[in-house]
Design a protein around this motif. Structure first.
Motif, PDB file in Angstrom:
ATOM      1  N   ILE A 101      45.624  25.218  55.881  1.00  0.00           N
ATOM      2  CA  ILE A 101      45.495  26.532  55.442  1.00  0.00           C
ATOM      3  C   ILE A 101      47.015  27.038  55.121  1.00  0.00           C
ATOM      4  O   ILE A 101      48.068  27.315  56.100  1.00  0.00           O
ATOM      5  N   ALA A 102      47.467  27.111  53.996  1.00  0.00           N
ATOM      6  CA  ALA A 102      48.889  27.402  53.591  1.00  0.00           C
ATOM      7  C   ALA A 102      49.007  28.925  53.781  1.00  0.00           C
ATOM      8  O   ALA A 102      50.309  29.054  54.152  1.00  0.00           O
ATOM      9  N   GLY A 103      48.035  29.887  53.678  1.00  0.00           N
ATOM     10  CA  GLY A 103      48.504  31.219  53.858  1.00  0.00           C
ATOM     11  C   GLY A 103      47.187  32.102  53.732  1.00  0.00           C
ATOM     12  O   GLY A 103      46.199  31.690  53.213  1.00  0.00           O
ATOM     13  N   VAL A 104      47.087  32.996  54.658  1.00  0.00           N
ATOM     14  CA  VAL A 104      45.966  34.155  54.810  1.00  0.00           C
ATOM     15  C   VAL A 104      46.664  35.347  54.194  1.00  0.00           C
ATOM     16  O   VAL A 104      47.460  35.680  55.096  1.00  0.00           O
ATOM     17  N   ARG A 105      46.306  35.936  53.387  1.00  0.00           N
ATOM     18  CA  ARG A 105      46.637  37.346  52.741  1.00  0.00           C
ATOM     19  C   ARG A 105      45.656  38.297  52.730  1.00  0.00           C
ATOM     20  O   ARG A 105      44.376  38.077  52.043  1.00  0.00           O
ATOM     21  N   GLN A 106      45.883  39.531  53.195  1.00  0.00           N
ATOM     22  CA  GLN A 106      45.099  40.778  52.571  1.00  0.00           C
ATOM     23  C   GLN A 106      45.659  41.361  51.429  1.00  0.00           C
ATOM     24  O   GLN A 106      46.711  41.775  51.139  1.00  0.00           O
ATOM     25  N   PHE A 107      44.377  41.230  50.450  1.00  0.00           N
ATOM     26  CA  PHE A 107      44.826  41.475  48.962  1.00  0.00           C
ATOM     27  C   PHE A 107      43.643  42.489  48.613  1.00  0.00           C
ATOM     28  O   PHE A 107      43.012  42.054  47.610  1.00  0.00           O
ATOM     29  N   ALA A 108      43.829  43.810  48.835  1.00  0.00           N
ATOM     30  CA  ALA A 108      42.699  44.808  48.493  1.00  0.00           C
ATOM     31  C   ALA A 108      42.834  44.892  47.018  1.00  0.00           C
ATOM     32  O   ALA A 108      42.041  45.282  46.450  1.00  0.00           O
ATOM     33  N   GLU A 109      43.932  44.750  46.560  1.00  0.00           N
ATOM     34  CA  GLU A 109      44.215  45.348  45.108  1.00  0.00           C
ATOM     35  C   GLU A 109      43.548  44.178  44.070  1.00  0.00           C
ATOM     36  O   GLU A 109      43.136  44.685  42.939  1.00  0.00           O
ATOM     37  N   LEU A 110      43.032  42.860  44.523  1.00  0.00           N
ATOM     38  CA  LEU A 110      42.132  42.191  43.529  1.00  0.00           C
ATOM     39  C   LEU A 110      40.797  42.904  43.538  1.00  0.00           C
ATOM     40  O   LEU A 110      40.226  42.562  42.543  1.00  0.00           O
ATOM     41  N   SER A 111      40.136  43.765  44.710  1.00  0.00           N
ATOM     42  CA  SER A 111      39.134  44.232  44.362  1.00  0.00           C
ATOM     43  C   SER A 111      38.953  45.554  43.597  1.00  0.00           C
ATOM     44  O   SER A 111      37.989  46.264  43.490  1.00  0.00           O
ATOM     45  N   ALA A 112      40.316  46.524  43.473  1.00  0.00           N
ATOM     46  CA  ALA A 112      40.267  47.670  42.974  1.00  0.00           C
ATOM     47  C   ALA A 112      40.100  47.791  41.516  1.00  0.00           C
ATOM     48  O   ALA A 112      40.596  46.810  40.685  1.00  0.00           O
ATOM     49  N   ASP A 113      39.222  48.818  41.043  1.00  0.00           N
ATOM     50  CA  ASP A 113      38.948  48.929  39.749  1.00  0.00           C
ATOM     51  C   ASP A 113      40.239  49.522  39.199  1.00  0.00           C
ATOM     52  O   ASP A 113      41.099  50.234  39.937  1.00  0.00           O
ATOM     53  N   GLY A 114      40.344  49.674  37.661  1.00  0.00           N
ATOM     54  CA  GLY A 114      41.406  50.609  37.227  1.00  0.00           C
ATOM     55  C   GLY A 114      42.775  49.683  36.932  1.00  0.00           C
ATOM     56  O   GLY A 114      42.537  48.406  36.762  1.00  0.00           O
ATOM     57  N   SER A 115      43.714  50.065  36.975  1.00  0.00           N
ATOM     58  CA  SER A 115      44.875  49.424  36.587  1.00  0.00           C
ATOM     59  C   SER A 115      45.310  48.573  37.754  1.00  0.00           C
ATOM     60  O   SER A 115      45.188  48.628  38.771  1.00  0.00           O
ATOM     61  N   SER A 116      45.709  47.114  37.208  1.00  0.00           N
ATOM     62  CA  SER A 116      45.998  46.196  38.009  1.00  0.00           C
ATOM     63  C   SER A 116      47.522  45.705  38.005  1.00  0.00           C
ATOM     64  O   SER A 116      47.749  44.713  38.101  1.00  0.00           O
ATOM     65  N   ASP A 176      22.940  37.957  48.617  1.00  0.00           N
ATOM     66  CA  ASP A 176      22.846  39.025  47.697  1.00  0.00           C
ATOM     67  C   ASP A 176      22.703  40.535  48.558  1.00  0.00           C
ATOM     68  O   ASP A 176      21.848  40.400  49.206  1.00  0.00           O
ATOM     69  N   GLY A 177      23.692  41.339  48.308  1.00  0.00           N
ATOM     70  CA  GLY A 177      23.604  42.474  49.196  1.00  0.00           C
ATOM     71  C   GLY A 177      22.474  43.548  48.870  1.00  0.00           C
ATOM     72  O   GLY A 177      22.042  44.139  49.686  1.00  0.00           O
ATOM     73  N   LYS A 178      22.125  43.457  47.581  1.00  0.00           N
ATOM     74  CA  LYS A 178      20.971  44.398  46.972  1.00  0.00           C
ATOM     75  C   LYS A 178      19.560  43.923  47.804  1.00  0.00           C
ATOM     76  O   LYS A 178      18.881  44.861  48.234  1.00  0.00           O
ATOM     77  N   LYS A 179      19.440  42.783  47.813  1.00  0.00           N
ATOM     78  CA  LYS A 179      18.273  42.073  48.396  1.00  0.00           C
ATOM     79  C   LYS A 179      18.414  42.362  49.936  1.00  0.00           C
ATOM     80  O   LYS A 179      17.127  42.707  50.567  1.00  0.00           O
ATOM     81  N   CYS A 202      29.010  54.250  48.119  1.00  0.00           N
ATOM     82  CA  CYS A 202      27.976  54.386  47.087  1.00  0.00           C
ATOM     83  C   CYS A 202      28.506  54.111  45.737  1.00  0.00           C
ATOM     84  O   CYS A 202      27.473  54.076  44.558  1.00  0.00           O
ATOM     85  N   HIS A 203      29.705  53.739  45.519  1.00  0.00           N
ATOM     86  CA  HIS A 203      30.319  53.576  44.341  1.00  0.00           C
ATOM     87  C   HIS A 203      30.397  51.988  43.997  1.00  0.00           C
ATOM     88  O   HIS A 203      30.957  51.037  44.710  1.00  0.00           O
ATOM     89  N   ASN A 204      29.631  51.617  42.903  1.00  0.00           N
ATOM     90  CA  ASN A 204      29.543  50.174  42.420  1.00  0.00           C
ATOM     91  C   ASN A 204      28.986  49.258  43.596  1.00  0.00           C
ATOM     92  O   ASN A 204      29.758  48.171  43.999  1.00  0.00           O
ATOM     93  N   GLU A 205      28.112  49.565  44.482  1.00  0.00           N
ATOM     94  CA  GLU A 205      28.052  48.939  45.664  1.00  0.00           C
ATOM     95  C   GLU A 205      26.473  48.383  45.424  1.00  0.00           C
ATOM     96  O   GLU A 205      25.586  49.126  45.371  1.00  0.00           O
ATOM     97  N   ALA A 206      26.344  47.081  45.740  1.00  0.00           N
ATOM     98  CA  ALA A 206      24.825  46.601  45.583  1.00  0.00           C
ATOM     99  C   ALA A 206      24.046  47.138  46.709  1.00  0.00           C
ATOM    100  O   ALA A 206      22.733  47.060  46.554  1.00  0.00           O
ATOM    101  N   ARG A 207      24.605  47.358  47.866  1.00  0.00           N
ATOM    102  CA  ARG A 207      23.517  47.560  49.064  1.00  0.00           C
ATOM    103  C   ARG A 207      23.093  49.200  48.498  1.00  0.00           C
ATOM    104  O   ARG A 207      21.917  49.236  49.138  1.00  0.00           O
ATOM    105  N   PHE A 208      23.905  49.970  48.123  1.00  0.00           N
ATOM    106  CA  PHE A 208      23.513  51.218  47.834  1.00  0.00           C
ATOM    107  C   PHE A 208      22.229  51.371  46.658  1.00  0.00           C
ATOM    108  O   PHE A 208      21.354  52.054  46.850  1.00  0.00           O
ATOM    109  N   SER A 209      22.674  50.328  45.723  1.00  0.00           N
ATOM    110  CA  SER A 209      21.587  50.117  44.610  1.00  0.00           C
ATOM    111  C   SER A 209      20.397  49.499  45.351  1.00  0.00           C
ATOM    112  O   SER A 209      19.305  49.918  44.837  1.00  0.00           O
TER     113      SER A 209
END
Length: 354
Positions: A101-116, A176-179, A202-209
């Motif tokens: 395991i070379a590295g473990v990193r928290q990378f919230a930016e990878l899941s964010a919508d909009g400008s990257s 599958d979160g929706k199921k 509720c935003h872009n969330e399979a479980r809410f759908s």
């Protein structure tokens, strides 16, 4: 790095170090587990049996691999224990196959919508700062299409582990979160509940759908007042419970998008001893804490061990060039029926505490 060296580095006994690295669910203080896992990551620990067999046993083509792990949850690192459990199981699976395991990193930016733009800078900075090239990358959580394209500039062997399909050109293991949500809501409806609330994003969330579709399938109309849009952590479960108690007609059943929200909601009920509002509560994940609430939490258990195992198989298979096409493996959740859900007509009064 051996178990003895990790023991000396952390001050934890060799036997306890071994148990933690073999079984991430081993009962021990959180601080001890964290210390041992961080030491194993920082030193590139690989079990002796895996290292020896790879170096001298199977074939000349076998070797020790290395991989990075990115977590893309948008909240703080301690917000959702589901990801901590999935991370530990993924590390265990990779190490067992001789993968450092070379590295473990928290990378919230990878899941964010909009400008990257910020994500691009951080990704470039991370990989340019690596001392050596790694063979693969495991992403735990959501990832946007643009973020994946940025990552592929640096790593071609990538696998995603998530609650829902991304639709991206990448190997992934999903539950599958929706199921999951549909099964949870259907369970409440079968118990006679018609006023079913939702707590989670509720935003872009399979479980809410899934919540919405299951309500409609049961002939029920979601009440906007019974929907609490929030991010997944224990405190927000408490806030959701406080909100519902102020309603003149609160839901009798509640689907929480994940267990840690439900834990907070149950904690509030224990603290306030609310006797006029005793909802049935169901959620998803089956984290360790779900088995220590009273009443015990009814939940949809995700097969975390299998998700981690198949992700490892897909990653190593792609590293070794054994498959070229994008592969997507969907596993099923399991309904764990416990005491937090009861038929609407029952008049018993359960005690809510943790």
């Amino acid at each position: 790095m051996s178990l003895k060296e990790i023991s000396e580095l952390t001050g934890v006994s060799v036997s306890t170090v071994g148990r933690i690295l073999r079984d991430p669910k081993h009962k021990c203080p959180v601080e001890v587990r964290k210390k041992v896992l961080e030491a194993a990551r920082s030193t590139g620990y690989v079990p002796n049996s895996a290292a020896k067999s790879l170096r001298s046993g199977r074939s000349a083509a076998d070797k020790l691999y290395s991989a990075d792990i990115f977590l893309t949850r948008s909240d703080s690192e301690s917000a959702d224990p589901f990801y901590d459990e999935l991370l530990m199981l993924t590390e265990k699976e990779l190490r067992a196959e001789g993968c450092v395991i070379a590295g473990v990193r928290q990378f919230a930016e990878l899941s964010a919508d909009g400008s990257s733009l910020d994500a691009e800078k951080q990704i470039d900075a991370y990989f340019s700062g690596r001392e050596s090239h790694t063979d693969g990358l495991v992403i735990i959580g959501k990832c946007t299409e643009r973020s994946l394209k940025l990552l592929k500039k640096h790593r071609k062997n990538i696998v995603i582990i998530s609650r829902e399909a991304s639709g991206l050109d990448c190997d992934e293991v999903i539950c599958d979160g929706k199921k999951l949500a549909e099964t949870a809501v259907a369970h409440l409806a079968a118990l006679g509940h018609s006023k079913i609330g939702y707590v989670g994003s509720c935003h872009n969330e399979a479980r809410f759908s899934g919540y919405q579709s299951a309500m409609l399938r049961a002939g029920l109309v979601p009440d906007i007042d019974h929907i609490f849009d929030t991010s997944p952590n224990e405190q927000n479960g408490i806030l959701a419970a406080e909100y519902f108690t102020r309603l003149s007609d609160p839901p009798t059943g509640i689907y929480c998008a994940n267990d840690i929200i439900a834990v907070g909601l149950l904690r509030f009920l224990q603290k306030r001893r609310v006797k006029l509002w005793e909802p049935s509560v169901i959620s998803c994940d089956d984290i360790e804490q779900a088995q220590f609430t009273t009443p015990m939490l009814t939940t949809l258990a995700l097969p975390k061990e299998e998700m981690a195992h198949f992700a490892m198989l897909l990653l190593l298979d792609r590293i070794n060039g054994r498959h070229k096409q994008t592969s997507r493996l969907e596993l099923q959740g399991t309904l764990m029926v416990r005491a937090s859900c009861r038929p609407l007509h029952e008049l018993t009064e359960p005690e809510y505490y943790i």
